[in-house]
Design a protein around this motif. Structure first.
Motif, PDB file in Angstrom:
ATOM      1  N   ALA A   1       0.807  -1.222   0.000  1.00 24.09           N
ATOM      2  CA  ALA A   1       0.000   0.000   0.000  1.00 24.09           C
ATOM      3  C   ALA A   1       0.843   1.277   0.000  1.00 24.09           C
ATOM      4  CB  ALA A   1      -0.932   0.004   1.213  1.00 24.09           C
ATOM      5  N   LEU A   2       2.150   1.148   0.163  1.00 23.75           N
ATOM      6  CA  LEU A   2       3.023   2.325   0.253  1.00 23.75           C
ATOM      7  C   LEU A   2       3.548   2.735  -1.117  1.00 23.75           C
ATOM      8  CD1 LEU A   2       5.086   1.389   3.435  1.00 23.75           C
ATOM      9  CD2 LEU A   2       3.473   3.286   3.232  1.00 23.75           C
ATOM     10  N   PRO A   3       3.986   3.978  -1.258  1.00 29.40           N
ATOM     11  CA  PRO A   3       4.637   4.400  -2.505  1.00 29.40           C
ATOM     12  C   PRO A   3       5.929   3.616  -2.721  1.00 29.40           C
ATOM     13  CG  PRO A   3       4.001   6.299  -1.166  1.00 29.40           C
ATOM     14  CD  PRO A   3       3.824   5.089  -0.302  1.00 29.40           C
ATOM     15  N   SER A   4       6.441   3.667  -3.936  1.00 33.05           N
ATOM     16  CA  SER A   4       7.644   2.919  -4.274  1.00 33.05           C
ATOM     17  C   SER A   4       8.867   3.478  -3.557  1.00 33.05           C
ATOM     18  CB  SER A   4       7.873   2.943  -5.783  1.00 33.05           C
ATOM     19  OG  SER A   4       8.093   4.281  -6.222  1.00 33.05           O
ATOM     20  N   GLY A   5       9.893   2.629  -3.440  1.00 28.30           N
ATOM     21  CA  GLY A   5      11.156   3.038  -2.832  1.00 28.30           C
ATOM     22  C   GLY A   5      11.481   2.234  -1.590  1.00 28.30           C
ATOM     23  N   TRP A   6      12.478   2.719  -0.877  1.00 23.49           N
ATOM     24  CA  TRP A   6      12.889   2.078   0.364  1.00 23.49           C
ATOM     25  C   TRP A   6      11.796   2.227   1.425  1.00 23.49           C
ATOM     26  CZ3 TRP A   6      17.102  -0.930   0.741  1.00 23.49           C
ATOM     27  CH2 TRP A   6      18.142  -0.756  -0.171  1.00 23.49           C
ATOM     28  N   VAL A   7      11.575   1.186   2.202  1.00 28.68           N
ATOM     29  CA  VAL A   7      10.610   1.209   3.309  1.00 28.68           C
ATOM     30  C   VAL A   7      11.344   0.843   4.588  1.00 28.68           C
ATOM     31  CG1 VAL A   7       8.538   0.129   4.277  1.00 28.68           C
ATOM     32  CG2 VAL A   7       8.672   0.591   1.818  1.00 28.68           C
ATOM     33  N   THR A   8      11.110   1.598   5.654  1.00 25.59           N
ATOM     34  CA  THR A   8      11.665   1.280   6.973  1.00 25.59           C
ATOM     35  C   THR A   8      10.521   1.136   7.966  1.00 25.59           C
ATOM     36  OG1 THR A   8      11.885   3.519   7.904  1.00 25.59           O
ATOM     37  CG2 THR A   8      13.615   2.777   6.370  1.00 25.59           C
ATOM     38  N   ALA A   9      10.872   0.760   9.171  1.00 27.00           N
ATOM     39  CA  ALA A   9       9.863   0.634  10.222  1.00 27.00           C
ATOM     40  C   ALA A   9       9.114   1.934  10.456  1.00 27.00           C
ATOM     41  CB  ALA A   9      10.518   0.169  11.521  1.00 27.00           C
ATOM     42  N   LEU A  10       9.742   3.066  10.138  1.00 25.52           N
ATOM     43  CA  LEU A  10       9.085   4.360  10.346  1.00 25.52           C
ATOM     44  C   LEU A  10       7.988   4.631   9.328  1.00 25.52           C
ATOM     45  CD1 LEU A  10      12.105   6.693  11.209  1.00 25.52           C
ATOM     46  CD2 LEU A  10      10.750   5.238  12.714  1.00 25.52           C
ATOM     47  N   ASP A  11       7.984   3.895   8.229  1.00 29.38           N
ATOM     48  CA  ASP A  11       6.978   4.090   7.184  1.00 29.38           C
ATOM     49  C   ASP A  11       5.751   3.209   7.369  1.00 29.38           C
ATOM     50  OD1 ASP A  11       8.664   5.872   5.589  1.00 29.38           O
ATOM     51  OD2 ASP A  11       9.845   4.067   5.172  1.00 29.38           O
ATOM     52  N   LEU A  12       5.856   2.189   8.211  1.00 27.74           N
ATOM     53  CA  LEU A  12       4.795   1.202   8.315  1.00 27.74           C
ATOM     54  C   LEU A  12       3.739   1.604   9.342  1.00 27.74           C
ATOM     55  CD1 LEU A  12       6.885  -2.101   8.293  1.00 27.74           C
ATOM     56  CD2 LEU A  12       5.560  -1.135   6.416  1.00 27.74           C
ATOM     57  N   PRO A  13       2.493   1.262   9.084  1.00 26.27           N
ATOM     58  CA  PRO A  13       1.455   1.436  10.099  1.00 26.27           C
ATOM     59  C   PRO A  13       1.553   0.299  11.122  1.00 26.27           C
ATOM     60  CG  PRO A  13       0.524   0.338   8.201  1.00 26.27           C
ATOM     61  CD  PRO A  13       1.963   0.636   7.851  1.00 26.27           C
ATOM     62  N   LEU A  14       0.654   0.312  12.091  1.00 22.94           N
ATOM     63  CA  LEU A  14       0.538  -0.828  12.994  1.00 22.94           C
ATOM     64  C   LEU A  14       0.184  -2.067  12.182  1.00 22.94           C
ATOM     65  CD1 LEU A  14       0.351  -1.939  15.930  1.00 22.94           C
ATOM     66  CD2 LEU A  14      -2.088  -1.380  15.836  1.00 22.94           C
ATOM     67  N   ILE A  15       0.912  -3.163  12.406  1.00 24.52           N
ATOM     68  CA  ILE A  15       0.653  -4.408  11.692  1.00 24.52           C
ATOM     69  C   ILE A  15       0.204  -5.437  12.709  1.00 24.52           C
ATOM     70  CG2 ILE A  15       1.694  -6.225  10.282  1.00 24.52           C
ATOM     71  CD1 ILE A  15       3.679  -4.102   9.279  1.00 24.52           C
ATOM     72  N   PRO A  16      -1.104  -5.600  12.897  1.00 28.13           N
ATOM     73  CA  PRO A  16      -1.605  -6.477  13.968  1.00 28.13           C
ATOM     74  C   PRO A  16      -1.652  -7.945  13.594  1.00 28.13           C
ATOM     75  CG  PRO A  16      -3.430  -5.382  12.886  1.00 28.13           C
ATOM     76  CD  PRO A  16      -2.194  -4.852  12.246  1.00 28.13           C
ATOM     77  N   GLY A  17      -1.359  -8.297  12.341  1.00 24.67           N
ATOM     78  CA  GLY A  17      -1.390  -9.696  11.950  1.00 24.67           C
ATOM     79  C   GLY A  17      -2.777 -10.168  11.566  1.00 24.67           C
ATOM     80  N   VAL A  18      -3.323  -9.552  10.508  1.00 23.58           N
ATOM     81  CA  VAL A  18      -4.652  -9.954  10.040  1.00 23.58           C
ATOM     82  C   VAL A  18      -4.620 -11.422   9.619  1.00 23.58           C
ATOM     83  CG1 VAL A  18      -6.403  -9.571   8.267  1.00 23.58           C
ATOM     84  CG2 VAL A  18      -5.232  -7.615   9.315  1.00 23.58           C
ATOM     85  N   GLY A  19      -5.586 -12.176  10.061  1.00 26.75           N
ATOM     86  CA  GLY A  19      -5.675 -13.584   9.712  1.00 26.75           C
ATOM     87  C   GLY A  19      -4.990 -14.517  10.681  1.00 26.75           C
ATOM     88  N   THR A  20      -4.324 -13.962  11.704  1.00 33.14           N
ATOM     89  CA  THR A  20      -3.631 -14.845  12.650  1.00 33.14           C
ATOM     90  C   THR A  20      -4.580 -15.512  13.625  1.00 33.14           C
ATOM     91  OG1 THR A  20      -3.214 -12.921  14.078  1.00 33.14           O
ATOM     92  CG2 THR A  20      -1.469 -13.543  12.537  1.00 33.14           C
ATOM     93  N   MET A  21      -5.726 -14.895  13.890  1.00 34.42           N
ATOM     94  CA  MET A  21      -6.725 -15.519  14.756  1.00 34.42           C
ATOM     95  C   MET A  21      -7.745 -16.249  13.878  1.00 34.42           C
ATOM     96  SD  MET A  21      -7.483 -12.805  17.814  1.00 34.42           S
ATOM     97  CE  MET A  21      -6.217 -12.386  19.006  1.00 34.42           C
ATOM     98  N   ARG A  22      -7.804 -17.564  14.032  1.00 32.35           N
ATOM     99  CA  ARG A  22      -8.686 -18.323  13.138  1.00 32.35           C
ATOM    100  C   ARG A  22      -9.055 -19.658  13.807  1.00 32.35           C
ATOM    101  NH1 ARG A  22      -3.483 -18.026  10.866  1.00 32.35           N
ATOM    102  NH2 ARG A  22      -2.418 -20.041  10.701  1.00 32.35           N
TER     103      ARG A  22
END
Length: 360
Positions: A339-360
């Motif tokens: 979902a992010l623009p192209s280029g280098w991505v670091t932890a500072l660019d990411l939103p909260l990643i709660p792990g969609v699909g891990t509870m099943r």
């Protein structure tokens, strides 16, 4: 992009981390495994399930880079070797990036902060150019360097009014560790041996990327980055997964990487790695065995310890649990990186990643 809700991924690498992650992917509703890349000729053509100790999955491992790129996955999740094999890692990742495929990797940990001045241009420029050419993104993570000293401390710093210093520590027993600690860290060597990571510039490049990252996130520019290195020599024989460490040899090391601002250390990474919990008894230890710890001196001051464990009866140790967490951080980041623009991505660019699909 996939038209379904699941992300189509190619996994590159079926080593220690890759095998564990693939075992999670094949049962995960959020991901569809469409290809697996390997560099070992003995694995080519074998069912991925066989390689990973699973039931057959109907997918053969391949070393055909062009064929894997042609699958047009949503992402390459790359568990290649360390930065010691930079040229091969760059070759594989660049091929996907130039084709417009985002990459999430755990291999080149100096790329956790690509702007770190110790990163050589021949490591950075090819990826920058490949991202631009393919309009794709590249994210690198790890555990340390990685989320244990970027996501964890940066999240806690957001709870403070003032942070006078932040320290992120790895406090681990290496008795069961089978990686290269002799040449890199000097464990099992004579105390007069100089391991690679004792050389300050190499230590900062290999392990220190999150020091300038944290400073940048806090809105400051460090004046300097320094290191310290200590060794502890065992008086007794110590058995390890790799053999025996004899009396008079190094059985514990402690190092720090220190971000200096206005004459004081404001960011510090600390490692205490032992062979045996009784080694170097005067050095820091966690309240539990094998933990990652964050200590913030500020308003308020905060301490946090994180332990990775398997409680499934498999007998896998804390190191294995930490490796799986590292691999899953890269995998679970795929939707956000897409979902992010192209280029280098670091932890500072990411939103909260709660792990969609891990509870099943």
């Amino acid at each position: 992009m996939s038209t379904s809700e699941s992300k189509r991924i190619v996994v590159w690498g079926t080593g220690y981390v890759g095998k564990m992650v693939i075992a999670e992917v094949v049962k995960h509703p959020g991901f569809e495994l469409v290809g697996v890349g390997v560099s070992n000729p003995a694995k080519v053509g074998k069912d991925v399930g066989e390689i990973c100790g699973l039931d057959p999955v109907g997918l053969a491992a391949s070393d055909d880079l062009d064929a894997l790129v042609a699958l047009r996955p949503d992402a390459l999740v790359h568990y290649g070797p360390t930065a010691q094999y930079a040229d091969e890692n760059i070759r594989v990742m660049s091929a996907f990036l130039r084709a417009g495929v985002d990459v999430c990797s755990t291999a080149m940990t100096p790329w956790v902060w690509p702007g770190m001045k110790q990163n050589p241009a021949n490591w950075i420029d090819p990826i920058t150019e490949a991202c631009e050419s393919g309009n794709a993104s590249c994210f690198t993570t790890g555990i340390d360097p990685g989320f244990a000293n970027d996501l964890f401390p940066l999240t806690l710093m957001g709870l403070c009014g003032e942070v006078r210093s932040v320290r992120a520590s790895e406090l681990l027993d290496y008795t069961s560790y089978e990686g290269d600690y002799e040449d890199e860290m000097g464990i099992g060597r004579s105390p007069d041996f100089t391991p690679l990571l004792e050389i300050p510039d190499l230590l900062i490049m290999a392990w220190g990327a999150t020091v300038p990252m944290i400073a940048s996130a806090a809105g400051i520019e460090l004046d300097d980055i320094t290191t310290t290195w200590e060794k502890w020599v065992t008086p007794t024989e110590r058995k390890t997964a790799k053999g025996v460490i004899n009396p008079g040899e190094v059985a514990a090391i402690r190092f720090t990487i220190n971000g200096i601002f206005q004459g004081r250390t404001v960011v510090q990474l600390e490692h205490v790695n032992r062979i045996g919990l009784d080694a170097a008894p005067d050095w820091p230890a966690g309240s539990q065995d094998d933990v990652y710890r964050v200590d913030i001196e500020g308003s308020p001051s905060i301490s946090q310890e994180t332990a990775f464990r398997f409680t499934d009866g498999s007998g896998r140790d804390a190191a294995a649990a930490g490796c799986l967490a590292t691999g899953m951080r890269a995998l679970n980041a795929v939707p956000a990186v897409n979902a992010l623009p192209s280029g280098w991505v670091t932890a500072l660019d990411l939103p909260l990643i709660p792990g969609v699909g891990t509870m099943r």
